[in-house]
Design an enzyme around this catalytic site. Sequence first.
Site, PDB file in Angstrom:
ATOM      1  N   ASP A  83      30.109  51.165   9.328  1.00 19.08           N
ATOM      2  CA  ASP A  83      30.520  51.175   7.926  1.00 19.08           C
ATOM      3  C   ASP A  83      29.248  51.233   7.090  1.00 19.08           C
ATOM      4  O   ASP A  83      28.538  50.233   6.956  1.00 19.08           O
ATOM      5  CB  ASP A  83      31.344  49.937   7.585  1.00 19.08           C
ATOM      6  CG  ASP A  83      32.005  50.047   6.205  1.00 19.08           C
ATOM      7  OD1 ASP A  83      31.545  50.870   5.390  1.00 19.08           O
ATOM      8  OD2 ASP A  83      32.974  49.304   5.947  1.00 19.08           O
ATOM      9  N   GLU A  85      29.317  52.310   3.915  1.00 13.09           N
ATOM     10  CA  GLU A  85      29.940  52.345   2.593  1.00 13.09           C
ATOM     11  C   GLU A  85      30.432  53.752   2.271  1.00 13.09           C
ATOM     12  O   GLU A  85      29.813  54.745   2.589  1.00 13.09           O
ATOM     13  CB  GLU A  85      29.026  51.809   1.489  1.00 13.09           C
ATOM     14  CG  GLU A  85      29.739  51.515   0.170  1.00 13.09           C
ATOM     15  CD  GLU A  85      30.955  50.586   0.332  1.00 13.09           C
ATOM     16  OE1 GLU A  85      32.035  51.098   0.693  1.00 13.09           O
ATOM     17  OE2 GLU A  85      30.831  49.382   0.082  1.00 13.09           O
ATOM     18  N   GLY A 159      32.890  46.254   1.770  1.00 12.27           N
ATOM     19  CA  GLY A 159      31.899  45.905   0.770  1.00 12.27           C
ATOM     20  C   GLY A 159      32.456  45.219  -0.456  1.00 12.27           C
ATOM     21  O   GLY A 159      31.734  44.512  -1.158  1.00 12.27           O
ATOM     22  N   ASP A 160      33.752  45.413  -0.713  1.00  6.52           N
ATOM     23  CA  ASP A 160      34.363  44.761  -1.876  1.00  6.52           C
ATOM     24  C   ASP A 160      35.004  43.434  -1.474  1.00  6.52           C
ATOM     25  O   ASP A 160      36.076  43.071  -1.931  1.00  6.52           O
ATOM     26  CB  ASP A 160      35.400  45.686  -2.531  1.00  6.52           C
ATOM     27  CG  ASP A 160      36.461  46.164  -1.550  1.00  6.52           C
ATOM     28  OD1 ASP A 160      36.315  45.905  -0.334  1.00  6.52           O
ATOM     29  OD2 ASP A 160      37.420  46.807  -1.991  1.00  6.52           O
TER      30      ASP A 160
END
Length: 201
Positions: A83, A85, A159-160
């Site tokens: 990942d 992003e 990421g959030d």
Amino acid sequence: MYINPKNSYWRDGHTTGVPTGSAPEAMYMVTSGTHVNSGCCFDYGNSETTRKADGPGAMDAINFSTQCWFGGCSGNGPWVQADLEWGLYSGGSQSWNPNQRAFTSKFVTATLKNNGTSRFAIKGSNAQSGNLTTLYAGSLPSGYNPMKKQGAIILGSGGDCCNGNTNLSAGTFYEGAMVSGYPSDQTENAVQANITTAGYR
């Protein structure tokens, strides 16, 4: 740590040694091939300090799931992916990496290393026996050179993390480490040997 949807872990580590920017970094985790789903995103690694999806290269994390981000995946997983992003990468592009394979055993070793400017590598194995399998070792995807890591530590989310509590992933974390530098294959093999010697059962 047994993570279900709506659960995750986050810590701002950018002032305590977690690599940032284009600094090289590596990580491994022992997880489970029997507790997975396709929700976004069961990650372990480097994430945003802002808790927002800040664009390509803002993350550098292992993903272990059945999620097929860009489509075209072969089989049902679960797979070890990166990942970085704005996408889970099975290899160096948005196209499915034909060298990918599923890891369905109870205990799975997953590794990721990224030199921050040009190369990254993804590996996986049964954590009870055998050697690491190199799933991808090559160039970073277009738009991810150089990396722009922020230095938070993430586990069980994208990421959030915790932004509206939209975490949808499930997974298990037994052990892991994030380190500075780009370790040799021999070092990664030694880590795998230690894991198999530990005798997960």
